[in-house]
Design a protein around this motif. Structure first.
Motif, PDB file in Angstrom:
ATOM      1  N   GLY A  50       0.804  -1.205   0.000  1.00  0.00           N
ATOM      2  CA  GLY A  50       0.000   0.000   0.000  1.00  0.00           C
ATOM      3  C   GLY A  50       0.844   1.265   0.000  1.00  0.00           C
ATOM      4  N   ASP A  51       0.430   2.213   0.830  1.00  0.00           N
ATOM      5  CA  ASP A  51       1.119   3.500   0.881  1.00  0.00           C
ATOM      6  C   ASP A  51       2.532   3.418   1.433  1.00  0.00           C
ATOM      7  N   VAL A  65       8.952  -4.639  -1.992  1.00  0.00           N
ATOM      8  CA  VAL A  65       7.815  -3.782  -2.280  1.00  0.00           C
ATOM      9  C   VAL A  65       7.002  -4.444  -3.385  1.00  0.00           C
ATOM     10  N   LEU A  66       5.699  -4.369  -3.263  1.00  0.00           N
ATOM     11  CA  LEU A  66       4.848  -4.935  -4.303  1.00  0.00           C
ATOM     12  C   LEU A  66       4.899  -4.043  -5.546  1.00  0.00           C
ATOM     13  N   ARG A  67       5.261  -4.639  -6.650  1.00  0.00           N
ATOM     14  CA  ARG A  67       5.387  -3.900  -7.910  1.00  0.00           C
ATOM     15  C   ARG A  67       4.080  -3.179  -8.253  1.00  0.00           C
ATOM     16  N   GLU A  68       2.942  -3.815  -7.983  1.00  0.00           N
ATOM     17  CA  GLU A  68       1.641  -3.205  -8.261  1.00  0.00           C
ATOM     18  C   GLU A  68       1.445  -1.916  -7.473  1.00  0.00           C
ATOM     19  N   ASP A  69       1.954  -1.870  -6.226  1.00  0.00           N
ATOM     20  CA  ASP A  69       1.834  -0.667  -5.406  1.00  0.00           C
ATOM     21  C   ASP A  69       2.726   0.451  -5.938  1.00  0.00           C
ATOM     22  N   THR A  74       7.408 -19.030   3.337  1.00  0.00           N
ATOM     23  CA  THR A  74       8.790 -19.461   3.533  1.00  0.00           C
ATOM     24  C   THR A  74       9.295 -19.109   4.928  1.00  0.00           C
ATOM     25  N   TYR A  75       8.865 -17.979   5.450  1.00  0.00           N
ATOM     26  CA  TYR A  75       9.387 -17.477   6.724  1.00  0.00           C
ATOM     27  C   TYR A  75       8.342 -17.565   7.825  1.00  0.00           C
ATOM     28  N   ASP A  76       8.814 -17.805   9.060  1.00  0.00           N
ATOM     29  CA  ASP A  76       7.908 -17.901  10.195  1.00  0.00           C
ATOM     30  C   ASP A  76       7.332 -16.558  10.602  1.00  0.00           C
ATOM     31  N   LYS A  77       8.131 -15.504  10.472  1.00  0.00           N
ATOM     32  CA  LYS A  77       7.688 -14.163  10.877  1.00  0.00           C
ATOM     33  C   LYS A  77       7.647 -13.257   9.663  1.00  0.00           C
ATOM     34  N   VAL A  78       6.516 -12.584   9.478  1.00  0.00           N
ATOM     35  CA  VAL A  78       6.330 -11.695   8.343  1.00  0.00           C
ATOM     36  C   VAL A  78       5.872 -10.350   8.872  1.00  0.00           C
ATOM     37  N   GLN A  79       6.526  -9.282   8.440  1.00  0.00           N
ATOM     38  CA  GLN A  79       6.129  -7.928   8.796  1.00  0.00           C
ATOM     39  C   GLN A  79       5.606  -7.248   7.530  1.00  0.00           C
ATOM     40  N   SER A  80       4.396  -6.776   7.555  1.00  0.00           N
ATOM     41  CA  SER A  80       3.865  -5.999   6.434  1.00  0.00           C
ATOM     42  C   SER A  80       3.115  -4.814   7.009  1.00  0.00           C
ATOM     43  N   TRP A  81       3.327  -3.694   6.395  1.00  0.00           N
ATOM     44  CA  TRP A  81       2.655  -2.483   6.866  1.00  0.00           C
ATOM     45  C   TRP A  81       1.792  -1.941   5.775  1.00  0.00           C
TER      46      TRP A  81
END
Length: 66
Positions: free
Chosen positions: A2-3, A29-33, A59-66
């Motif tokens: 997102g932003d 970063v998401l290319r679409e964003d 793939t990973y146990d911990k994911v951070q997305s804002w």
């Protein structure tokens, strides 16, 4: 996501935030964003699509997305 893609824009504030990241932390970063906001891709983060995003999440146990 997102932003949060606006962090790609070079500025004193984004530079200060990125300097706080520990060495070795990789960002994505998401290319679409990026495209939706008219931003340019940068070497700061790897631009990925949704399929890549899902692959990273499982793939990973911990994911951070804002």
């Amino acid at each position: 996501m997102g932003d949060a893609a606006y962090l790609l824009q070079k500025s004193p504030r984004s530079d200060a935030l990125l300097e706080k990241l520990p060495v070795g932390i990789k960002g994505f970063v998401l290319r679409e964003d990026v495209e939706a906001r008219g931003l340019n891709e940068t070497s700061r983060f790897d631009a990925i699509d949704y399929e890549d995003f899902v692959s990273l999440c499982v793939t990973y146990d911990k994911v951070q997305s804002w």
